[in-house]
Scaffold this active site. Structure first.
Site, PDB file in Angstrom:
ATOM      1  N   CYS A  33     -43.197 -17.837  13.188  1.00  0.00           N
ATOM      2  CA  CYS A  33     -42.010 -18.730  12.606  1.00  0.00           C
ATOM      3  C   CYS A  33     -41.966 -19.077  11.319  1.00  0.00           C
ATOM      4  O   CYS A  33     -41.147 -19.623  10.546  1.00  0.00           O
ATOM      5  CB  CYS A  33     -42.311 -20.109  13.473  1.00  0.00           C
ATOM      6  SG  CYS A  33     -43.697 -21.118  12.827  1.00  0.00           S
ATOM      7  N   ASP A  35     -43.611 -21.405   9.550  1.00  0.00           N
ATOM      8  CA  ASP A  35     -43.834 -22.917   9.332  1.00  0.00           C
ATOM      9  C   ASP A  35     -45.245 -22.958   8.705  1.00  0.00           C
ATOM     10  O   ASP A  35     -46.143 -22.225   9.084  1.00  0.00           O
ATOM     11  CB  ASP A  35     -43.779 -23.755  10.557  1.00  0.00           C
ATOM     12  CG  ASP A  35     -42.362 -23.567  10.895  1.00  0.00           C
ATOM     13  OD1 ASP A  35     -41.502 -22.873  10.206  1.00  0.00           O
ATOM     14  OD2 ASP A  35     -41.941 -24.157  11.908  1.00  0.00           O
ATOM     15  N   CYS A  58     -40.401 -26.800  11.523  1.00  0.00           N
ATOM     16  CA  CYS A  58     -39.336 -27.380  12.392  1.00  0.00           C
ATOM     17  C   CYS A  58     -39.588 -28.808  12.926  1.00  0.00           C
ATOM     18  O   CYS A  58     -40.598 -29.249  12.322  1.00  0.00           O
ATOM     19  CB  CYS A  58     -39.556 -26.347  13.713  1.00  0.00           C
ATOM     20  SG  CYS A  58     -40.955 -26.672  14.762  1.00  0.00           S
ATOM     21  N   CYS A 102     -46.505 -25.341  17.862  1.00  0.00           N
ATOM     22  CA  CYS A 102     -46.415 -26.186  16.756  1.00  0.00           C
ATOM     23  C   CYS A 102     -47.241 -27.405  16.747  1.00  0.00           C
ATOM     24  O   CYS A 102     -47.967 -27.851  15.624  1.00  0.00           O
ATOM     25  CB  CYS A 102     -44.935 -26.891  16.847  1.00  0.00           C
ATOM     26  SG  CYS A 102     -43.599 -25.938  17.017  1.00  0.00           S
TER      27      CYS A 102
HETATM   28 FE1  FES Z   1     -43.162 -22.861  14.243  1.00  0.00          FE
HETATM   29 FE2  FES Z   1     -42.502 -25.240  15.192  1.00  0.00          FE
HETATM   30  S1  FES Z   1     -41.310 -23.209  15.325  1.00  0.00           S
HETATM   31  S2  FES Z   1     -44.349 -24.484  13.980  1.00  0.00           S
END
Ligand code: FES
Length: 123
Positions: A33, A35, A58, A102
């Site tokens: 993702c 992040d 996110c 996450c």
């Molecule tokens: Fe990757 Fe939340 S979508 S940490």
């Protein structure tokens, strides 16, 4: 789809920011993702006296890092090291399956910050 607790920690994240001259800093990312989560620790006598985080990610990543900082604040390094993503998810009253990673990021960020603290202090 999100619990009230997730929404609360997403809308009013606790312990946001940086700590200057932190005793331990951990930064982790998720390749899928993209992040990124960064956690700063201030440690005195092996106890986490302050903790801050910065998350570029996110809503669930923000909520999990927020609650993770609350869960380890005031704890000893040994206690904080035992934090699991499962405990983080439970404290948030659950997360959707697609958002479990996450919470893993939050656990990893805490562990990375502790490892950095240990490396810096030869512990
Ligand atoms: Fe990757 Fe939340 S979508 S940490």
């Amino acid at each position: 789809m999100y619990s009230e607790k997730v929404m609360d920690h997403f809308s009013n994240p606790r312990n946001v920011g940086e700590i200057e001259n932190a005793d331990g800093v951990g930064e982790v990312g998720n390749a899928h993702c993209g992040d990124i989560m960064k956690i700063y620790l201030k440690v005195e006598d092996d106890k986490i006296v302050d903790v801050k985080f910065k998350t570029f990610g996110c809503g669930a990543a923000i909520a999990t890092s927020s609650i993770a900082t609350e869960m380890i604040k005031g704890k000893t390094i040994e206690e904080a090291e035992k934090l699991t993503n499962k405990a983080v998810v439970e404290s948030l009253d659950g997360l959707p399956a697609a958002k479990m990673h996450c919470s893993v990021l939050a656990e990893e960020a805490v562990k990375a910050a502790i490892e950095d603290y240990r490396n810096k202090n030869n512990k």
